[in-house]
Design an enzyme around this catalytic site. Structure first.
Site, PDB file in Angstrom:
ATOM      1  CB  SER A 140      -0.871   0.009   1.254  1.00 15.36           C
ATOM      2  OG  SER A 140      -1.502   1.270   1.407  1.00 15.36           O
ATOM      3  CE1 TYR A 155      -4.045  -2.201   5.296  1.00 16.15           C
ATOM      4  CE2 TYR A 155      -3.214  -0.031   4.695  1.00 16.15           C
ATOM      5  CZ  TYR A 155      -3.832  -1.218   4.341  1.00 16.15           C
ATOM      6  OH  TYR A 155      -4.232  -1.420   3.037  1.00 16.15           O
TER       7      TYR A 155
HETATM    8  N1  LIG Z   1      -8.908  -0.012  -1.074  1.00 17.38           N
HETATM    9  C1  LIG Z   1      -7.776   0.648  -0.890  1.00 17.38           C
HETATM   10  O1  LIG Z   1      -7.724   1.897  -0.902  1.00 17.38           O
HETATM   11  C2  LIG Z   1      -6.486  -0.111  -0.734  1.00 17.38           C
HETATM   12  C3  LIG Z   1      -5.271   0.591  -0.864  1.00 17.38           C
HETATM   13  C4  LIG Z   1      -4.068  -0.092  -0.711  1.00 17.38           C
HETATM   14  C5  LIG Z   1      -4.086  -1.445  -0.429  1.00 17.38           C
HETATM   15  N2  LIG Z   1      -5.272  -2.101  -0.294  1.00 17.38           N
HETATM   16  C6  LIG Z   1      -5.242  -3.535  -0.017  1.00 17.38           C
HETATM   17  O2  LIG Z   1      -5.921  -4.198  -1.059  1.00 17.38           O
HETATM   18  C7  LIG Z   1      -6.360  -5.486  -0.590  1.00 17.38           C
HETATM   19  C8  LIG Z   1      -7.800  -5.692  -0.989  1.00 17.38           C
HETATM   20  O3  LIG Z   1      -8.589  -4.754  -0.311  1.00 17.38           O
HETATM   21  P1  LIG Z   1      -9.944  -4.142  -0.871  1.00 17.38           P
HETATM   22  O4  LIG Z   1      -9.818  -2.666  -0.814  1.00 17.38           O
HETATM   23  O5  LIG Z   1     -10.347  -4.802  -2.131  1.00 17.38           O
HETATM   24  O6  LIG Z   1     -10.914  -4.505   0.356  1.00 17.38           O
HETATM   25  P2  LIG Z   1     -12.086  -5.557   0.559  1.00 17.38           P
HETATM   26  O7  LIG Z   1     -12.464  -5.422   1.987  1.00 17.38           O
HETATM   27  O8  LIG Z   1     -13.129  -5.359  -0.483  1.00 17.38           O
HETATM   28  O9  LIG Z   1     -11.387  -6.964   0.297  1.00 17.38           O
HETATM   29  C9  LIG Z   1     -10.650  -7.646   1.259  1.00 17.38           C
HETATM   30  C10 LIG Z   1     -10.977  -9.115   1.143  1.00 17.38           C
HETATM   31  O10 LIG Z   1     -10.109  -9.841   2.024  1.00 17.38           O
HETATM   32  C11 LIG Z   1     -10.908 -10.824   2.685  1.00 17.38           C
HETATM   33  N3  LIG Z   1     -10.254 -11.212   3.944  1.00 17.38           N
HETATM   34  C12 LIG Z   1     -10.230 -10.537   5.120  1.00 17.38           C
HETATM   35  N4  LIG Z   1      -9.554 -11.235   6.044  1.00 17.38           N
HETATM   36  C13 LIG Z   1      -9.136 -12.386   5.453  1.00 17.38           C
HETATM   37  C14 LIG Z   1      -8.411 -13.519   5.888  1.00 17.38           C
HETATM   38  N5  LIG Z   1      -7.965 -13.609   7.161  1.00 17.38           N
HETATM   39  N6  LIG Z   1      -8.165 -14.511   5.010  1.00 17.38           N
HETATM   40  C15 LIG Z   1      -8.632 -14.430   3.741  1.00 17.38           C
HETATM   41  N7  LIG Z   1      -9.341 -13.396   3.266  1.00 17.38           N
HETATM   42  C16 LIG Z   1      -9.592 -12.380   4.115  1.00 17.38           C
HETATM   43  C17 LIG Z   1     -12.269 -10.170   2.875  1.00 17.38           C
HETATM   44  O11 LIG Z   1     -13.289 -11.115   3.132  1.00 17.38           O
HETATM   45  C18 LIG Z   1     -12.419  -9.445   1.541  1.00 17.38           C
HETATM   46  O12 LIG Z   1     -13.011 -10.263   0.560  1.00 17.38           O
HETATM   47  C19 LIG Z   1      -6.100  -5.468   0.921  1.00 17.38           C
HETATM   48  O13 LIG Z   1      -4.883  -6.153   1.193  1.00 17.38           O
HETATM   49  C20 LIG Z   1      -5.939  -3.995   1.235  1.00 17.38           C
HETATM   50  O14 LIG Z   1      -5.165  -3.776   2.391  1.00 17.38           O
HETATM   51  C21 LIG Z   1      -6.472  -1.464  -0.451  1.00 17.38           C
END
Ligand SMILES: NC(=O)c1ccc[n+]([C@@H]2O[C@H](COP(=O)([O-])OP(=O)(O)OC[C@H]3O[C@@H](n4cnc5c(N)ncnc54)[C@H](O)[C@@H]3O)[C@@H](O)[C@H]2O)c1
Length: 249
Positions: A140, A155
């Protein structure tokens, strides 16, 4: 079609507006067979069904090694081989340093960082045996600039840990034909923010983004596709920003 006859495992790919599911859809459109691994088993199965009958939805808690191993066994038995692993699962928590208790620290580290280790550990021996594999890991912008917008310091720390882990794995497993890379997104419009992003916050954040908009899940999916495909055959240990210019360094 960049992924014809390839199989891909994507963790955290069950949530409807998430980066993982957008990636699964893009990979499937490029000819790949997908295993969606998620802690929400029902949603993982439903998402796989929506993609089509050849795809798989499997329960997996990435923070638990035995759960990762069970999921890997299922996927390898069903698909015969796995070419691509996308370590995408993650959770966040918007708290400040002095508010982080031990349970929260452990949860954020375990899912975001230890999960990348565990899921990689259960697929790498299979990839080593085949002398090929592409792994992409979710970090991230929060790791690079000391905090994003919704992630606390734990985080940032976990996502920075992912960068170090992925680079070390890239060095260790390059000789086995396994590439390991990272993506570092800025603010992407998914449900991870838990509905806490107000219009006013959104306007303020966009002011600091040269491309003048927040990111979409498909913006990150495109970079995962590049890292999973042979377009990036000579790329390993790399970190690709997907942040609209929010951080240029
Ligand atoms: N959305 C943002 O702005 C952003 C920015 C940088 C990084 N990220 C990263 O992107 C990735 C995806 O996030 P997103 O924004 O699509 O969010 P999201 O909440 O839509 O997706 C996260 C997914 O991870 C699953 N999950 C949670 N805990 C888990 C576990 N212990 N084992 C397996 N699956 C698990 C959830 O059920 C969900 O489907 C994450 O790693 C997040 O930290 C997101």
């Amino acid at each position: 079609m960049l992924l014809q006859n390839r199989t891909a495992v994507i963790s955290g790919a069950a949530s409807a507006r998430g980066i993982g599911l957008a990636t699964a859809k893009l990979f499937a459109a490029h000819g790949a067979r997908i295993a969606i691994l998620d802690i929400d088993e029902a949603a993982a199965r439903a998402a796989a069904t929506e993609l089509g009958p050849e795809h798989l939805g499997v329960a997996c808690d990435v923070a638990t090694k035995s759960s990762c191993q069970a999921a890997a066994d299922k996927v390898i038995a069903a698909f015969g081989h796995v070419d691509i692993l996308i370590n995408n699962a993650g959770v966040t928590q918007p708290v400040k340093t002095l508010e982080i208790d031990e349970a929260s620290w452990n949860r954020i580290q375990d899912i975001n960082c230890k999960g990348v280790l565990f899921l990689s550990q259960v697929f790498i021996p299979h990839m080593q045996a085949r002398q090929r594999g592409a792994i992409a890991c979710m970090s991230s912008v929060s790791a690079q600039r000391g905090g994003g917008i919704f992630g606390g310091p734990h985080y940032s720390s976990a996502k920075a840990g992912v960068l170090g882990l992925a680079k070390a794995m890239a060095r260790e497993f390059g000789p086995d034909g396994i590439r390991v890379n990272c993506v570092t997104p800025g603010l992407i419009q998914t449900d991870i923010t838990g509905g806490q992003l107000t219009d006013e916050m959104r306007r303020d954040i966009v002011k600091g983004i040269p491309l003048n908009r927040l990111g979409e899940a498909t913006d990150v999916a495109g970079i995962y596709l590049f890292l999973a495909s042979d377009l990036s055959a000579y790329v390993t240990g790399a970190v690709i920003d997907v942040n609209g210019g929010m951080l240029i360094h």
